[in-house]
Design an enzyme around this catalytic site. Structure first.
Site, PDB file in Angstrom:
ATOM      1  CB  CYS A 120      -1.806   7.091   1.238  1.00  0.00           C
ATOM      2  SG  CYS A 120      -3.213   6.241   1.945  1.00  0.00           S
ATOM      3  CD  GLU A 156      -2.870  -1.431   0.660  1.00  0.00           C
ATOM      4  OE1 GLU A 156      -3.285  -0.431   0.033  1.00  0.00           O
ATOM      5  OE2 GLU A 156      -3.428  -2.540   0.622  1.00  0.00           O
TER       6      GLU A 156
HETATM    7  P1  NAD Z   1       8.733   4.641   4.361  1.00  0.00           P
HETATM    8  O1  NAD Z   1       8.659   3.810   3.125  1.00  0.00           O
HETATM    9  O2  NAD Z   1       9.882   5.537   4.544  1.00  0.00           O
HETATM   10  O3  NAD Z   1       8.688   3.726   5.680  1.00  0.00           O
HETATM   11  C1  NAD Z   1       7.628   2.846   5.923  1.00  0.00           C
HETATM   12  C2  NAD Z   1       8.092   1.748   6.851  1.00  0.00           C
HETATM   13  O4  NAD Z   1       9.062   0.942   6.185  1.00  0.00           O
HETATM   14  C3  NAD Z   1       8.745   2.205   8.151  1.00  0.00           C
HETATM   15  O5  NAD Z   1       8.269   1.393   9.199  1.00  0.00           O
HETATM   16  C4  NAD Z   1      10.227   1.944   7.902  1.00  0.00           C
HETATM   17  O6  NAD Z   1      10.958   1.678   9.076  1.00  0.00           O
HETATM   18  C5  NAD Z   1      10.178   0.703   7.048  1.00  0.00           C
HETATM   19  N1  NAD Z   1      11.340   0.454   6.199  1.00  0.00           N
HETATM   20  C6  NAD Z   1      12.234   1.348   5.719  1.00  0.00           C
HETATM   21  N2  NAD Z   1      13.133   0.718   4.931  1.00  0.00           N
HETATM   22  C7  NAD Z   1      12.785  -0.583   4.896  1.00  0.00           C
HETATM   23  C8  NAD Z   1      13.311  -1.742   4.234  1.00  0.00           C
HETATM   24  N3  NAD Z   1      14.365  -1.669   3.429  1.00  0.00           N
HETATM   25  N4  NAD Z   1      12.685  -2.929   4.413  1.00  0.00           N
HETATM   26  C9  NAD Z   1      11.600  -3.019   5.201  1.00  0.00           C
HETATM   27  N5  NAD Z   1      11.070  -1.971   5.861  1.00  0.00           N
HETATM   28  C10 NAD Z   1      11.642  -0.757   5.702  1.00  0.00           C
HETATM   29  O7  NAD Z   1       7.350   5.445   4.400  1.00  0.00           O
HETATM   30  P2  NAD Z   1       6.922   6.579   5.420  1.00  0.00           P
HETATM   31  O8  NAD Z   1       7.674   7.815   5.091  1.00  0.00           O
HETATM   32  O9  NAD Z   1       6.942   6.038   6.798  1.00  0.00           O
HETATM   33  O10 NAD Z   1       5.379   6.772   5.022  1.00  0.00           O
HETATM   34  C11 NAD Z   1       4.917   7.687   4.078  1.00  0.00           C
HETATM   35  C12 NAD Z   1       4.545   6.960   2.803  1.00  0.00           C
HETATM   36  O11 NAD Z   1       3.530   5.988   3.094  1.00  0.00           O
HETATM   37  C13 NAD Z   1       3.918   7.884   1.778  1.00  0.00           C
HETATM   38  O12 NAD Z   1       4.450   7.611   0.507  1.00  0.00           O
HETATM   39  C14 NAD Z   1       2.438   7.504   1.824  1.00  0.00           C
HETATM   40  O13 NAD Z   1       1.730   7.774   0.653  1.00  0.00           O
HETATM   41  C15 NAD Z   1       2.502   6.050   2.134  1.00  0.00           C
HETATM   42  N6  NAD Z   1       1.240   5.576   2.689  1.00  0.00           N
HETATM   43  C16 NAD Z   1       0.434   4.756   1.929  1.00  0.00           C
HETATM   44  C17 NAD Z   1      -0.793   4.336   2.415  1.00  0.00           C
HETATM   45  C18 NAD Z   1      -1.701   3.441   1.601  1.00  0.00           C
HETATM   46  O14 NAD Z   1      -2.621   2.846   2.157  1.00  0.00           O
HETATM   47  N7  NAD Z   1      -1.494   3.327   0.302  1.00  0.00           N
HETATM   48  C19 NAD Z   1      -1.199   4.736   3.683  1.00  0.00           C
HETATM   49  C20 NAD Z   1      -0.369   5.578   4.406  1.00  0.00           C
HETATM   50  C21 NAD Z   1       0.858   5.986   3.915  1.00  0.00           C
END
Ligand code: NAD
Length: 478
Positions: free
Chosen positions: A267, A233
C-alpha cells in the site's frame, strides 16, 4: 459448521496453477467461532496484563518452533521467499514493542474535576470483547497479525479472516496458536472469502480491515449499521517529490526500492515520481540504470529481487495502465511487458512522457511501475502530488531536512518519509492517519494502535454534599 459453501480453487502465483483448495466458512461457522471466543474473553481480560504478556511471549516461542512450516506456506501463497521470512521474523520484536507500550499505558489516569474540585475521577480502560481482522493478500501474515497483537494485549479476543487469494498460511498459523498454552480460546483464524468477511462484520465488536477502497467502503457501511468501530487501512497512490537540491543518487536508489519492493504490491509503494526539471535528466538516467539491474526471482526462487504478481487480476490492471499511457504517447524505458512463466512477472517499468490525469498517475497500481514527471516549480509538484483520491503516504527528497519537511507539510497524506521512501512500513512507533480515501480511524501505529481497542469507563466520586434539585429552581436563577 463450515463446508456448506462451494470450495475455492486457489492459484499458485509462481506456476499459475490451482494447487490448493479453500473451504470458506459460512455464516454459522463464523457465528460459532465468535460465540466461543466471546465466552473466553472475560477471563482473558481479567487475567491481567502480565498474564497476557506471558502468553504472547509463548506465542513468539511457538512461532520460532513452527517457523519453517509458516515460511513454506507463505512462499506458496506469495511466490517470494526473503519477504516471507521477514513476515515471520518481525512478529517476536513486534510483540516486545507492544508490550512496552501496554506497560507504559497500564496505569489508569486519575484527576479532579476542574469545575467541581470535590469530585475525583478515574478513567479506566475496558477492552472491546471481540476484534475481527480482515486482511489482504500482499503481506498475508504481517497484515493479519499486526492489529491482532495489540488487541490481544489489550484483553480482547481476536478472529482473523485472511484473503482467499493467499490462504495457505492460515493452517500453520492455527498450529502455532494451538501450540501456545492459553491462547487458543481467545485467538483464531477462520478460512473464507468476501462472504465470510461480511458475516464476520456482523459478529464482532470492532473491525480492523486492510484492503481496497471499494471493499473498505462496504465494510465501513456495514460497521456503521452495526454501530461498531471500523478501522480501515485502504489503498494508496503515494507520490514522491524530488527537489533540485536533493542528492540525486540517494533519491534514485530509495525510490527504486520504495516502488518495487514486494513487486510493488504494497500500500505504501511509491507510485508517482515528480522530479525538479534541473535534475530530471540525471535522475532519470540513474533510475533507468538501477531498474535495468533488477532481476526476477524466476526460475530460481533463491535468487533475484522481484517476485511474481501474486493476484492474477492485478496483472490486467498493470497492463491497462501501461497500455493507456503508451496510447497517449508515453515512453517506456524499461520493463513494460508482463513475462509469463506459468505465473506473471513484471520488471521495473520506468515510464515518462506522462500527464498527471492519466490512469497510471491516478489509479492505484500495486505493481513495479515507476512513472516520472518533471516539474517547474514546487507549487506545481505539490499540486500534482495532491491531485489524488488517495492520501496514504508520500516522500520528499531535498538538500536539507527542513526544506523537505516544509514541502512535506503541504502534502495531504499521513506518513511522510524524508530523504527516503516508504518508511511507514519500517517505523512502527510513528502515528499517522490516512487522508482522503486511504482509510479511516485511529492510527494502527504507536500508542493509538493499542488504545483504540479500549472503551473508556470513568468513575466519578463525590465525597461532598450532593446538589439538591432546588439549586436548579427557575425562580432562583439570576
Ligand atoms: P480486497 O478489498 O479485495 O480484499 C481484502 C479482504 O477483504 C480479503 O480478505 C477479502 O476476502 C475481504 N472481503 C472482500 N469482500 C468483502 C466484504 N464485502 N466484506 C468483508 N470482507 C470482504 O483487497 P485486496 O485486493 O486483498 O488487497 C489489496 C488492497 O489492499 C490494495 O488496495 C492495497 O492498497 C490495500 N492495502 C492497504 C494497506 C494499508 O495499510 N493501508 C496495506 C496493504 C494493502
Amino acid at each position: 459448521m463450515s463446508g456448506a459453501r462451494p470450495e475455492i480453487q486457489v492459484r499458485n502465483p509462481r506456476s499459475g496453477e490451482a494447487d490448493y483448495t479453500l473451504v470458506p466458512a459460512d455464516r454459522s461457522a463464523v457465528d460459532d467461532a465468535c460465540t466461543g471466543l466471546r465466552g473466553n474473553q472475560g477471563a482473558w481480560a481479567s487475567a491481567g496484563l502480565e498474564h497476557r504478556i506471558s502468553v504472547l511471549r509463548a506465542f513468539a516461542k511457538s512461532l520460532e518452533e513452527n517457523r519453517e512450516s509458516l515460511v513454506e506456506a507463505l512462499v506458496l501463497d506469495t511466490g517470494r521467499r526473503a519477504i516471507s521470512i521477514v513476515e515471520v521474523d518481525i512478529i517476536a520484536p513486534a510483540i516486545e514493542r507492544w508490550v512496552k507500550i501496554a506497560k507504559e499505558l497500564e496505569e489508569d489516569p486519575v484527576g479532579r474535576s476542574s469545575a467541581l474540585p470535590f469530585i475525583a475521577y478515574t478513567i479506566t480502560k475496558r477492552p472491546y470483547g471481540l476484534v475481527g481482522i480482515i486482511s489482504p493478500w500482499n503481506f498475508p501474515l504481517t497484515l493479519s497479525i499486526m492489529d491482532a497483537l495489540p488487541a490481544l494485549l489489550a484483553g480482547c479476543a481476536v478472529i482473523i479472516k485472511p484473503s482467499e487469494v493467499t490462504p495457505r498460511f492460515a493452517a500453520p498459523l492455527r498450529r502455532v496458536i494451538a501450540d501456545t498454552p492459553g491462547l487458543g480460546g481467545v485467538f483464531t483464524v477462520i478460512d473464507g472469502d468476501g462472504e465470510t468477511g461480511t458475516a464476520l462484520v456482523d459478529s464482532v465488536d470492532v473491525i480492523c480491515f486492510t484492503g481496497s477502497v471499494p471493499t473498505g467502503r462496504a465494510v465501513g457501511e456495514q460497521a456503521a449499521r452495526n454501530f461498531i468501530p471500523a478501522f480501515l487501512e485502504l489503498g494508496g497512490k503515494d507520490p514522491a517529490i524530488v527537489l533540485d537540491s536533493a542528492d540525486v543518487e540517494r533519491a534514485a536508489t530509495a525510490l527504486l526500492r520504495g516502488s518495487i519492493l514486494n513487486a510493488g504490491q504494497a500500500c505504501q509503494s511509491i507510485e508517482r515520481i515528480y522530479v525538479a526539471k534541473a535534475i530530471y535528466e540525471d535522475f532519470l538516467a540513474r533510475l533507468i540504470e538501477k531498474a535495468q539491474a533488477v532481476t526476477l526471482n524466476w526460475p530460481d526462487i533463491g535468487e533475484g529481487h522481484l517476485g511474481p504478481i501474486i493476484f492474477e487480476r492485478q496483472a490486467a490492471v498493470l497492463v491497462k495502465q501501461i497500455d493507456d499511457a503508451r496510447a497517449k504517447g508515453a515512453v517506456v524505458h524499461t520493463g513494460g511487458e508482463i513475462e509469463e512463466h506459468g505465473g506473471f512477472w513484471l520488471r521495473p517499468t520506468v515510464i515518462t512522457g506522462l500527464t498527471n490525469d492519466m490512469k497510471i498517475m491516478q489509479e492505484e497500481t500495486f505493481g513495479p511501475l515507476l512513472p516520472v514527471i518533471p516539474f517547474d516549480s514546487v507549487d506545481d509538484a505539490v499540486a500534482m502530488a495532491n491531485d489524488s483520491l488517495y492520501g496514504l503516504s508520500a516522500c520528499v527528497f531535498a538538500g536539507t531536512e527542513e526544506e523537505a519537511i516544509a514541502v512535506g507539510r503541504r502534502i495531504e497524506a499521513g506518513g511522510i518519509s524524508i530523504n527516503d521512501a516508504a518508511l511507514t512500513a519500517l517505523v512502527y512507533e510513528a502515528e499517522k492517519s490516512a487522508f482522503k480515501l486511504s482509510g479511516m480511524g485511529a492510527s494502527r501505529m504507536g500508542r493509538s494502535g493499542y488504545m483504540r481497542f479500549f472503551r473508556k469507563q470513568s468513575f466519578m466520586v463525590n465525597t461532598a454534599e450532593v446538589f439538591p434539585i432546588d439549586q436548579f429552581d427557575e425562580g432562583k436563577a439570576e
